[in-house]
Design a protein around this motif. Structure first.
Motif, PDB file in Angstrom:
ATOM      1  N   PRO A   1      -4.727   8.626  12.234  1.00  0.00           N
ATOM      2  CA  PRO A   1      -5.864   8.121  11.453  1.00  0.00           C
ATOM      3  C   PRO A   1      -6.188   8.992  10.244  1.00  0.00           C
ATOM      4  N   ASP A   2      -5.643  10.208  10.176  1.00  0.00           N
ATOM      5  CA  ASP A   2      -5.941  11.107   9.061  1.00  0.00           C
ATOM      6  C   ASP A   2      -5.044  10.865   7.852  1.00  0.00           C
ATOM      7  N   VAL A   3      -4.043   9.986   7.985  1.00  0.00           N
ATOM      8  CA  VAL A   3      -3.143   9.709   6.871  1.00  0.00           C
ATOM      9  C   VAL A   3      -3.735   8.590   6.017  1.00  0.00           C
ATOM     10  N   PRO A   4      -4.080   8.871   4.750  1.00  0.00           N
ATOM     11  CA  PRO A   4      -4.713   7.841   3.918  1.00  0.00           C
ATOM     12  C   PRO A   4      -3.728   6.771   3.476  1.00  0.00           C
ATOM     13  N   VAL A   5      -4.205   5.531   3.452  1.00  0.00           N
ATOM     14  CA  VAL A   5      -3.411   4.393   2.995  1.00  0.00           C
ATOM     15  C   VAL A   5      -4.160   3.757   1.834  1.00  0.00           C
ATOM     16  N   MET A   6      -3.512   3.675   0.668  1.00  0.00           N
ATOM     17  CA  MET A   6      -4.150   3.172  -0.541  1.00  0.00           C
ATOM     18  C   MET A   6      -3.495   1.865  -0.974  1.00  0.00           C
ATOM     19  N   PRO A   7      -4.263   0.742  -1.079  1.00  0.00           N
ATOM     20  CA  PRO A   7      -3.688  -0.508  -1.602  1.00  0.00           C
ATOM     21  C   PRO A   7      -3.220  -0.316  -3.043  1.00  0.00           C
ATOM     22  N   LEU A   8      -2.036  -0.859  -3.361  1.00  0.00           N
ATOM     23  CA  LEU A   8      -1.471  -0.709  -4.698  1.00  0.00           C
ATOM     24  C   LEU A   8      -1.480  -2.007  -5.497  1.00  0.00           C
ATOM     25  N   PHE A   9      -0.933  -3.087  -4.908  1.00  0.00           N
ATOM     26  CA  PHE A   9      -0.865  -4.351  -5.638  1.00  0.00           C
ATOM     27  C   PHE A   9      -0.741  -5.490  -4.644  1.00  0.00           C
TER      28      PHE A   9
ATOM     29  N   TRP B   1      -7.099  14.842  -1.731  1.00  0.00           N
ATOM     30  CA  TRP B   1      -5.990  14.994  -2.671  1.00  0.00           C
ATOM     31  C   TRP B   1      -5.007  13.837  -2.524  1.00  0.00           C
ATOM     32  N   ALA B   2      -4.695  13.477  -1.260  1.00  0.00           N
ATOM     33  CA  ALA B   2      -3.770  12.362  -1.015  1.00  0.00           C
ATOM     34  C   ALA B   2      -4.349  11.059  -1.551  1.00  0.00           C
ATOM     35  N   GLY B   3      -5.654  10.870  -1.375  1.00  0.00           N
ATOM     36  CA  GLY B   3      -6.300   9.669  -1.895  1.00  0.00           C
ATOM     37  C   GLY B   3      -6.238   9.605  -3.413  1.00  0.00           C
ATOM     38  N   MET B   4      -6.399  10.758  -4.066  1.00  0.00           N
ATOM     39  CA  MET B   4      -6.311  10.801  -5.530  1.00  0.00           C
ATOM     40  C   MET B   4      -4.893  10.475  -5.997  1.00  0.00           C
ATOM     41  N   LEU B   5      -3.893  10.939  -5.242  1.00  0.00           N
ATOM     42  CA  LEU B   5      -2.511  10.625  -5.581  1.00  0.00           C
ATOM     43  C   LEU B   5      -2.262   9.131  -5.469  1.00  0.00           C
ATOM     44  N   GLY B   6      -2.705   8.531  -4.358  1.00  0.00           N
ATOM     45  CA  GLY B   6      -2.520   7.092  -4.166  1.00  0.00           C
ATOM     46  C   GLY B   6      -3.232   6.282  -5.232  1.00  0.00           C
ATOM     47  N   GLU B   7      -4.459   6.660  -5.559  1.00  0.00           N
ATOM     48  CA  GLU B   7      -5.217   5.936  -6.579  1.00  0.00           C
ATOM     49  C   GLU B   7      -4.584   6.123  -7.954  1.00  0.00           C
ATOM     50  N   GLY B   8      -4.054   7.317  -8.214  1.00  0.00           N
ATOM     51  CA  GLY B   8      -3.387   7.557  -9.487  1.00  0.00           C
ATOM     52  C   GLY B   8      -2.164   6.685  -9.666  1.00  0.00           C
TER      53      GLY B   8
ATOM     54  N   ALA C   1       0.824  -1.200   0.000  1.00  0.00           N
ATOM     55  CA  ALA C   1       0.000   0.000   0.000  1.00  0.00           C
ATOM     56  C   ALA C   1       0.859   1.250   0.000  1.00  0.00           C
ATOM     57  N   ALA C   2       0.251   2.360  -0.423  1.00  0.00           N
ATOM     58  CA  ALA C   2       0.920   3.661  -0.438  1.00  0.00           C
ATOM     59  C   ALA C   2       0.347   4.535   0.658  1.00  0.00           C
ATOM     60  N   THR C   3       1.227   5.202   1.386  1.00  0.00           N
ATOM     61  CA  THR C   3       0.826   6.146   2.425  1.00  0.00           C
ATOM     62  C   THR C   3       1.338   7.527   2.036  1.00  0.00           C
ATOM     63  N   VAL C   4       0.437   8.503   2.015  1.00  0.00           N
ATOM     64  CA  VAL C   4       0.777   9.853   1.575  1.00  0.00           C
ATOM     65  C   VAL C   4       0.590  10.826   2.729  1.00  0.00           C
ATOM     66  N   GLN C   5       1.608  11.630   3.006  1.00  0.00           N
ATOM     67  CA  GLN C   5       1.469  12.650   4.030  1.00  0.00           C
ATOM     68  C   GLN C   5       2.483  13.768   3.806  1.00  0.00           C
ATOM     69  N   SER C   6       2.253  14.881   4.486  1.00  0.00           N
ATOM     70  CA  SER C   6       3.130  16.040   4.357  1.00  0.00           C
ATOM     71  C   SER C   6       4.298  15.919   5.320  1.00  0.00           C
ATOM     72  N   PHE C   7       5.460  16.441   4.901  1.00  0.00           N
ATOM     73  CA  PHE C   7       6.595  16.500   5.809  1.00  0.00           C
ATOM     74  C   PHE C   7       6.376  17.562   6.890  1.00  0.00           C
TER      75      PHE C   7
ATOM     76  N   ILE D   1       5.723   3.376   0.268  1.00  0.00           N
ATOM     77  CA  ILE D   1       5.125   2.141  -0.243  1.00  0.00           C
ATOM     78  C   ILE D   1       5.712   0.975   0.534  1.00  0.00           C
ATOM     79  N   SER D   2       4.855   0.192   1.145  1.00  0.00           N
ATOM     80  CA  SER D   2       5.337  -0.926   1.954  1.00  0.00           C
ATOM     81  C   SER D   2       4.268  -1.995   2.068  1.00  0.00           C
ATOM     82  N   ARG D   3       4.704  -3.141   2.528  1.00  0.00           N
ATOM     83  CA  ARG D   3       3.781  -4.259   2.738  1.00  0.00           C
ATOM     84  C   ARG D   3       2.957  -4.026   3.987  1.00  0.00           C
ATOM     85  N   MET D   4       1.682  -4.362   3.902  1.00  0.00           N
ATOM     86  CA  MET D   4       0.798  -4.266   5.067  1.00  0.00           C
ATOM     87  C   MET D   4       0.883  -5.589   5.820  1.00  0.00           C
ATOM     88  N   PRO D   5       1.498  -5.618   7.003  1.00  0.00           N
ATOM     89  CA  PRO D   5       1.652  -6.880   7.739  1.00  0.00           C
ATOM     90  C   PRO D   5       0.304  -7.518   8.053  1.00  0.00           C
TER      91      PRO D   5
END
Length: 305
Positions: free
Chosen positions: A194-202, A72-79, A56-62, A179-183
């Motif tokens: 909980p506000d950081v979106p996590v999007m499954p990739l493959f 917006w983060a969800g759209m990035l992950g889905e893209g 999965a991909a996790t998107v957040q601001s530094f 991008i990392s494996r979801m254990p």
């Protein structure tokens, strides 16, 4: 009285000794390379306990003061999900211990390990466009990194991402794409957002192997004292690292997963590369492996998941 040797004799003796040393080193290195190849073939082969691993991909601001909007983060992950093409013959560079139910006994969970990876990209967003993409941490293959970069470039050229909200200001925004494996283990992290979106990739099917020897820590952990001293007892830092087969930490793999304050992140990052572990052992082979560590403020109380 010791015998005397002339200069040519001493030179020949020194040359012979040097050749012997180099020959021994070559034999040793070849032996290690052969052992590594044997272990790679052994550990990459399918097993009856192979599992489906979701990445999965996790998107957040530094910058926590400039958070990335969830939509917006969800759209990035889905893209990235839509445009990512996995490279052929993808090799996962490290192993990850996990509590997995073996096929022979699905009711019992044991500590297994699967091939895995994680990678963190830094992305600079300016006026709704990506002006810089770079790999900043983790453990992954060059082919996979290139595939992710290509997906981001294609997404950026598609103009599907809207401009960031005006309240974030005109300055460039630095975000991370991890991008990392979801254990499979159901363990809640010590600190989470909980506000950081996590999007499954493959999803891939990974061979799972019983752990002969888990990663173990040395005495350095009990001697660790945060610098500067923390102000609250509930402060903590959670980091992810890769422990190499020789027991040391790959400095380029270090990543902060969560923190309650920035007070002693630097001291954690300064000390970890100096520590030595006993590496993860699978099927008699020491392997590079992912480890997650939590450093609370109380000295000697550091822990692992």
């Amino acid at each position: 009285m010791p015998p005397k040797f002339d200069a040519p004799v001493r030179a020949r003796a020194a040359t012979g000794l040097l050749i012997a040393i180099l020959a021994n080193a070559l034999v040793t290195s070849v032996g290690h390379a052969q052992d590594a190849r044997v272990c790679a073939v052994r550990l990459e082969s399918p097993t009856p306990d192979s599992v489906r691993s979701t990445f999965a991909a996790t998107v957040q601001s530094f910058n926590p003061r400039r958070p990335v909007p969830t939509i917006w983060a969800g759209m990035l992950g889905e893209g990235v999900h839509q445009r990512l093409t996995l490279p052929p013959g993808l090799i996962f560079p490290v192993f990850e211990p996990d509590s997995i139910a073996p096929a022979a006994s699905p009711a019992v969970k044991t500590l297994m390990a699967v091939p895995s990876m994680y990678v963190v990209f830094g992305v600079t967003v300016e006026a709704g466009k990506f002006t810089r993409i770079r790999r900043i941490a983790g453990a992954s293959s060059d082919a996979f990194d290139l595939a992710v970069t290509r997906a981001l470039v294609v997404l950026d050229s598609s103009s599907e991402l809207p401009p960031l909200p005006q309240e974030l200001g005109p300055d460039p925004l630095e975000i991370s794409l991890a991008i990392s494996r979801m254990p499979q283990r159901q363990v809640h992290p010590v600190m989470s957002n909980p506000d950081v979106p996590v999007m499954p990739l493959f999803i891939v099917r990974s061979p799972a192997r019983a752990v002969d020897k888990p990663i173990t820590r040395g005495a350095d952990f009990s001697r660790f004292v945060p610098q500067p001293p923390t102000k609250r007892e509930d402060e903590a830092v959670m980091v992810r690292i890769v422990v190499t087969p020789d027991g040391f930490v790959d400095p380029g793999s270090m990543q902060v997963l969560a923190f309650s304050s920035t007070g002693y992140i630097k001291s954690v990052f300064d000390m970890i590369p100096n520590w030595q572990f006993k590496p993860l052992v699978l099927a008699g082979c020491a392997v590079p492996a992912i480890e997650e560590l939590t450093f609370p403020a109380a000295p000697g109380a550091s822990s692992r998941r």
